[in-house]
Design an enzyme around this catalytic site. Structure first.
Site, PDB file in Angstrom:
ATOM      1  N   SER A  94       0.676  -1.233   0.013  1.00 26.33           N
ATOM      2  CA  SER A  94      -0.024   0.034  -0.025  1.00 26.33           C
ATOM      3  C   SER A  94       0.951   1.242   0.073  1.00 26.33           C
ATOM      4  O   SER A  94       1.729   1.673  -0.938  1.00 26.33           O
ATOM      5  CB  SER A  94      -1.005   0.057   1.086  1.00 26.33           C
ATOM      6  OG  SER A  94      -2.035   1.066   0.989  1.00 26.33           O
ATOM      7  N   ASP A 187     -10.198  -4.634  -4.603  1.00 23.10           N
ATOM      8  CA  ASP A 187      -9.475  -3.733  -3.791  1.00 23.10           C
ATOM      9  C   ASP A 187     -10.473  -2.446  -3.483  1.00 23.10           C
ATOM     10  O   ASP A 187     -10.425  -1.870  -4.497  1.00 23.10           O
ATOM     11  CB  ASP A 187      -7.996  -3.218  -4.065  1.00 23.10           C
ATOM     12  CG  ASP A 187      -7.430  -2.677  -3.266  1.00 23.10           C
ATOM     13  OD1 ASP A 187      -8.013  -1.887  -2.392  1.00 23.10           O
ATOM     14  OD2 ASP A 187      -6.068  -2.681  -2.877  1.00 23.10           O
ATOM     15  N   HIS A 217      -7.714  -5.436  -0.300  1.00 23.68           N
ATOM     16  CA  HIS A 217      -6.645  -4.464  -0.205  1.00 23.68           C
ATOM     17  C   HIS A 217      -5.587  -5.282   0.572  1.00 23.68           C
ATOM     18  O   HIS A 217      -4.228  -5.106   0.337  1.00 23.68           O
ATOM     19  CB  HIS A 217      -7.221  -3.200   0.281  1.00 23.68           C
ATOM     20  CG  HIS A 217      -5.888  -2.168   0.369  1.00 23.68           C
ATOM     21  ND1 HIS A 217      -5.122  -1.573  -0.499  1.00 23.68           N
ATOM     22  CD2 HIS A 217      -5.308  -1.698   1.326  1.00 23.68           C
ATOM     23  CE1 HIS A 217      -4.514  -0.682  -0.252  1.00 23.68           C
ATOM     24  NE2 HIS A 217      -4.499  -0.872   0.810  1.00 23.68           N
TER      25      HIS A 217
END
Length: 239
Positions: A94, A187, A217
């Site tokens: 991320s 996601d 995610h």
């Protein structure tokens, strides 16, 4: 003068290089399933591995709301300079995927490979509504419900402005080593087409993007982690 960075907590497992360095996401830490699973795989393979907490996160010193994207980038560089000074493969989850690109830009001779897990470069640009951005600029902070824990996730004006000053996805990203990007198509936080676009923008010819159709995610299921391990091993095999 800039303030010194907080002292950082880390776990370094010695082994053969390049050192695999795990970079967590926003408001995350080094104890997550992906980081510890990769560490176990690296240890079994006799490979050097480093995981750590950014300033203000996990076991590191500092207050979370005092941190900025540039400060956390500097934490990554400090780990590369002081703990794992040889060649490194960065595995960024991320926001960690944004930091890995910034670190590769700052240490082009040292960072030899990249693995992005739902990478989120420039998310201060595309990850907030106009209303959210106005709240951050007006009030100095924004709280969002956290789907992964009871406390809200906080974003500060300083972090937001630092992110806007360190955007990358406006032209070719100058990196020439092997890159693997793993992205869930379910996601809710990082649109999968952004990761496909990121793969196009990285200059290297050795870029592969793996789309996990039902992946969220976090990408923390056993099958997701197995895909991340394969991607990391693939990058290492190219070096």
């Amino acid at each position: 003068m800039s303030q010194p960075r907080p002292r950082l907590a880390y776990h370094h497992s010695p082994g053969k290089g390049p050192t695999i360095v795990f970079l967590p996401g926003y408001a995350s830490d080094m104890t997550g399933a992906k980081a510890t699973a990769l560490e176990g795989w690296a240890r079994d393979a006799g490979r050097a591995f480093l995981r750590f907490d950014y300033g203000g996160c996990g076991q590191s010193e500092g207050a979370f709301e005092d941190q900025t994207l540039a400060g956390w980038r500097d934490d990554v560089l400090a780990m590369l300079d002081q703990v794992a000074p040889g060649p490194a493969v960065l595995v960024g989850s991320s926001m960690g995927g944004w930091l890995m690109l910034l670190a590769a830009k700052a240490r082009p001779a040292q960072v030899v490979g990249l693995v992005g897990i739902a990478p989120a470069p420039d998310f201060t640009d595309w990850g907030f509504s106009i209303e959210d951005k106005m709240t951050i600029l007006r009030d100095g902070r924004l709280e969002r419900a956290n789907p992964y824990g009871p406390a809200p996730t906080v974003y500060t004006r300083a972090f937001f402005q630092s992110g806007e000053a360190n955007r990358l996805m406006f032209g070719t990203i100058p990196f020439d080593g092997p890159v693997r990007l793993v992205q869930g198509q379910a996601d809710p936080d990082v649109p999968w087409h952004r990761t496909v676009r990121l793969g196009e923008m990285i200059r290297s010819a050795d870029v592969q993007t793996l789309l996990v159709k039902d992946g969220d995610h976090r990408l923390s299921r056993d099958t997701d982690i197995a895909a991340i391990v394969r991607a990391t091993g693939d990058v290492l095999s190219r070096l």
